[in-house]
Structures are given as structure tokens and as C-alpha cells.
Design an enzyme around this catalytic site. Structure first.
Site, PDB file in Angstrom:
ATOM      1  N   ASP A  39       5.571  -5.882  -0.061  1.00 18.62           N
ATOM      2  CA  ASP A  39       4.148  -6.027  -0.409  1.00 18.62           C
ATOM      3  C   ASP A  39       3.905  -7.306  -1.209  1.00 18.62           C
ATOM      4  O   ASP A  39       4.781  -7.777  -1.932  1.00 18.62           O
ATOM      5  CB  ASP A  39       3.705  -4.790  -1.211  1.00 18.62           C
ATOM      6  N   ASN A  77      -2.874   0.029   7.959  1.00 18.52           N
ATOM      7  CA  ASN A  77      -3.122  -1.415   8.026  1.00 18.52           C
ATOM      8  C   ASN A  77      -4.067  -1.810   9.166  1.00 18.52           C
ATOM      9  O   ASN A  77      -4.571  -2.934   9.188  1.00 18.52           O
ATOM     10  CB  ASN A  77      -1.802  -2.202   8.129  1.00 18.52           C
TER      11      ASN A  77
HETATM   12  C1  IPE Z   1       2.058  -1.012   2.267  1.00 15.76           C
HETATM   13  O1  IPE Z   1       1.364  -2.077   1.709  1.00 15.76           O
HETATM   14  C2  IPE Z   1       2.326  -1.257   3.724  1.00 15.76           C
HETATM   15  C3  IPE Z   1       3.261  -2.340   4.033  1.00 15.76           C
HETATM   16  C4  IPE Z   1       3.932  -3.058   3.181  1.00 15.76           C
HETATM   17  C5  IPE Z   1       3.460  -2.593   5.437  1.00 15.76           C
HETATM   18  P1  IPE Z   1      -0.238  -2.088   1.641  1.00 15.76           P
HETATM   19  O2  IPE Z   1      -0.590  -3.387   0.998  1.00 15.76           O
HETATM   20  O3  IPE Z   1      -0.814  -1.795   2.955  1.00 15.76           O
HETATM   21  O4  IPE Z   1      -0.532  -0.869   0.661  1.00 15.76           O
HETATM   22  P2  IPE Z   1      -1.802  -0.579  -0.249  1.00 15.76           P
HETATM   23  O5  IPE Z   1      -3.008  -0.712   0.621  1.00 15.76           O
HETATM   24  O6  IPE Z   1      -1.800  -1.607  -1.334  1.00 15.76           O
HETATM   25  O7  IPE Z   1      -1.581   0.792  -0.782  1.00 15.76           O
HETATM   26  C1  IPE Z   2       2.266  -6.787   2.703  1.00 16.60           C
HETATM   27  O1  IPE Z   2       1.478  -7.758   2.092  1.00 16.60           O
HETATM   28  C2  IPE Z   2       2.280  -6.914   4.198  1.00 16.60           C
HETATM   29  C3  IPE Z   2       1.536  -5.877   4.916  1.00 16.60           C
HETATM   30  C4  IPE Z   2       0.936  -4.863   4.374  1.00 16.60           C
HETATM   31  C5  IPE Z   2       1.472  -6.000   6.346  1.00 16.60           C
HETATM   32  P1  IPE Z   2      -0.080  -7.569   1.903  1.00 16.60           P
HETATM   33  O2  IPE Z   2      -0.763  -8.184   3.066  1.00 16.60           O
HETATM   34  O3  IPE Z   2      -0.415  -6.161   1.637  1.00 16.60           O
HETATM   35  O4  IPE Z   2      -0.328  -8.453   0.605  1.00 16.60           O
HETATM   36  P2  IPE Z   2      -1.291  -8.099  -0.612  1.00 16.60           P
HETATM   37  O5  IPE Z   2      -0.886  -6.756  -1.116  1.00 16.60           O
HETATM   38  O6  IPE Z   2      -2.682  -8.120  -0.092  1.00 16.60           O
HETATM   39  O7  IPE Z   2      -1.013  -9.176  -1.601  1.00 16.60           O
HETATM   40 MG    MG Z   3      -0.499  -5.033  -0.052  1.00 10.84          MG
END
Ligand code: IPE
Ligand code: IPE
Ligand code: MG
Length: 235
Positions: free
Chosen positions: A16, A64
Site C-alpha cells: 500500500d 479496487n
Molecule cells: C489494499 O489497499 C489493497 C491492495 C493493496 C491491493 P487499499 O489502498 O485498496 O486499501 P484501503 O482502501 O486503504 O483500505
Molecule cells: C496500493 O497503493 C496499490 C493498490 C491498492 C492497487 P494505493 O494505490 O492504494 O496507494 P495509496 O494508498 O492511495 O497511497
Molecule cells: Mg491504498
């Protein structure tokens, strides 16, 4: 220092912080996902060097899909490209690539095809399993297992934990000993709900694109300080 005698068998990582990493340097969010490729490969090499049996990484959640279509499209193409670019290198390292998640209509056919190719290419490898959670949700996994039980007409009295576990996406993979989440978020976000019942949790402030094998090693060191009890009193 990592104690080689008590290395976890299975580490699972919520990758993340890609978007925040990009925004902090004035880049668009998707460039953060792109920069995550190096972090992933370095983490895989770190996992190989300490002798993990399984590394599970959360690449795309069932939630997502709520993101803007352009970002979703980018992530689909990016994951497909990453597999195409890296499957031979991972194969050379003896890595078996598997996937956990729903193969539903929302995942483009080309992505599914590349996933199948990577799985087939590496199916006989035994050094380590890289399990990619893609279009994965912990609740969806349990729902899918329940659907299988009903389809197979398993009598209610025969439904126990073993019966449910046997119908998860990868019953042969042991539960994660350690779950790591990057980017300073303290939540599970629907990851491995069944499997992490007794996992140790380590949270890191590092944003995923900056994560390197040393960060994996320090998470493992933290894990090794923990006392796992599994509800009992002895280790
Ligand atoms: C969790 O991260 C999913 C992945 C890393 C693929 P998210 O960024 O989607 O989670 P939330 O929305 O902050 O809970
Ligand atoms: C994790 O990074 C990747 C996925 C969830 C696919 P994010 O895209 O959630 O990055 P932040 O949390 O918005 O910084
Ligand atoms: Mg995230």
C-alpha cells in the site's frame, strides 16, 4: 539479525501507498504503481534469500474496482505487463506463481490469459511460491467456498473448518505466519480474512514503492520477537 532457525514459512504483504508516494513527488498516482514493480522484485529476492516457502502479495482487491476507470485500466495493464516482463526471470529463480482471487468477467481476458501462462510456466517450481492476490477479497473467498459446499451438496453436519478451508483458493498453502502492511495504515482491507486468524501483524510506515528487502528483513525480525500462543499458554 534474522534467526535462520525460525524464519516464517509464509509472509503476506499488503502493498500500500503507491498513490501517496507518487503524489509526494508531484507525479500522477499511476506512476506510483509503476514504481512498485522494483519494490516487488526486491522483496521477492529478499524472500528467496531468507528461504520463505510462500510470499503472498495483495495486488488488486475486489474493492479496487471503485477507483476511477483510468486507474483500474492502468492497473490491469500494469499487472499483465509485469507478469509478461518478469515471469521468465522468476521461473529461472524457481518461483512458482499462483493467484488468489475471482476470475470474473471484470478482469480483461488478456490479463487472465497472461495469468494462466505464468501459472503454467512456473507450475513445477519448488523454491518458493509467489501467490498474487488479484481481484481478491477475503469475504469473496469465503463466499466462494460456501458456494462450492452448496454445489457439492455437502450436508450441514459435515461442514467444519476443514471443509471450508479445503474450498479456499489455495488450501495447500499454509496460513501466513506474518502479515505486513506498508504505508502506515492500520487495517486489513479484506485481505486473507480466514487465513490470518493467528498471523502476527507488522505495520511499516514505508510507502510501497520505497519498500526493499531490508524492510522485509526488519519485519521478520519483529515477528521473531513475538510470542505466538494460538490461544494456549505455551509457545
Ligand atoms: C489494499 O489497499 C489493497 C491492495 C493493496 C491491493 P487499499 O489502498 O485498496 O486499501 P484501503 O482502501 O486503504 O483500505
Ligand atoms: C496500493 O497503493 C496499490 C493498490 C491498492 C492497487 P494505493 O494505490 O492504494 O496507494 P495509496 O494508498 O492511495 O497511497
Ligand atoms: Mg491504498
Amino acid at each position: 539479525m534474522i534467526d535462520r532457525a525460525s524464519v516464517p514459512r509464509h509472509v503476506a504483504v499488503v502493498m500500500d501507498g503507491n498513490g501517496r508516494w507518487a503524489q509526494r513527488q508531484g507525479l500522477v498516482r499511476t506512476e506510483g504503481h509503476g514504481a512498485g514493480e522494483r519494490a516487488l522484485l526486491d522483496t521477492v529476492y529478499g524472500a528467496l534469500s531468507v528461504g520463505l516457502d510462500v510470499l503472498t502479495v495483495y495486488a488488486f482487491s475486489t474493492e479496487n474496482w471503485r477507483r476511477p476507470v483510468d486507474e483500474v485500466r492502468y492497473l490491469m495493464n500494469f499487472n499483465r505487463g509485469l507478469l509478461t516482463r518478469r515471469q521468465h526471470e522468476l521461473d529461472d529463480e524457481g518461483v512458482r506463481i499462483t493467484f488468489s482471487g475471482r476470475r470474473d468477467w471484470r478482469v480483461p481476458k488478456g490479463v487472465l490469459k497472461t495469468m494462466d501462462q505464468a501459472e503454467a510456466l512456473t507450475a513445477r517450481n519448488t523454491t518458493m511460491t509467489l501467490n498474487i492476490a488479484f481481484n481478491y477479497g477475503g469475504r469473496a473467498e469465503i463466499v466462494d467456498a460456501v458456494q462450492k459446499l452448496v454445489e457439492e451438496k455437502v450436508p450441514a453436519k459435515k461442514i467444519d473448518e476443514k471443509a471450508i478451508r479445503a474450498r479456499l483458493y489455495h488450501p495447500e498453502i499454509p496460513d501466513p505466519d506474518l502479515v505486513v502492511r506498508t504505508s502506515g495504515e492500520y487495517r486489513i482491507s479484506n485481505f486473507l480474512l480466514w487465513e490470518m486468524a493467528y498471523s502476527e501483524l507488522v505495520f511499516s510506515d514505508v510507502l510501497w514503492p520505497d519498500f526493499r528487502r531490508e524492510d522485509l528483513f526488519s519485519a521478520i525480525e519483529e515477528y521473531q520477537q513475538r510470542e505466538r500462543r494460538f490461544g494456549g499458554l505455551d509457545k
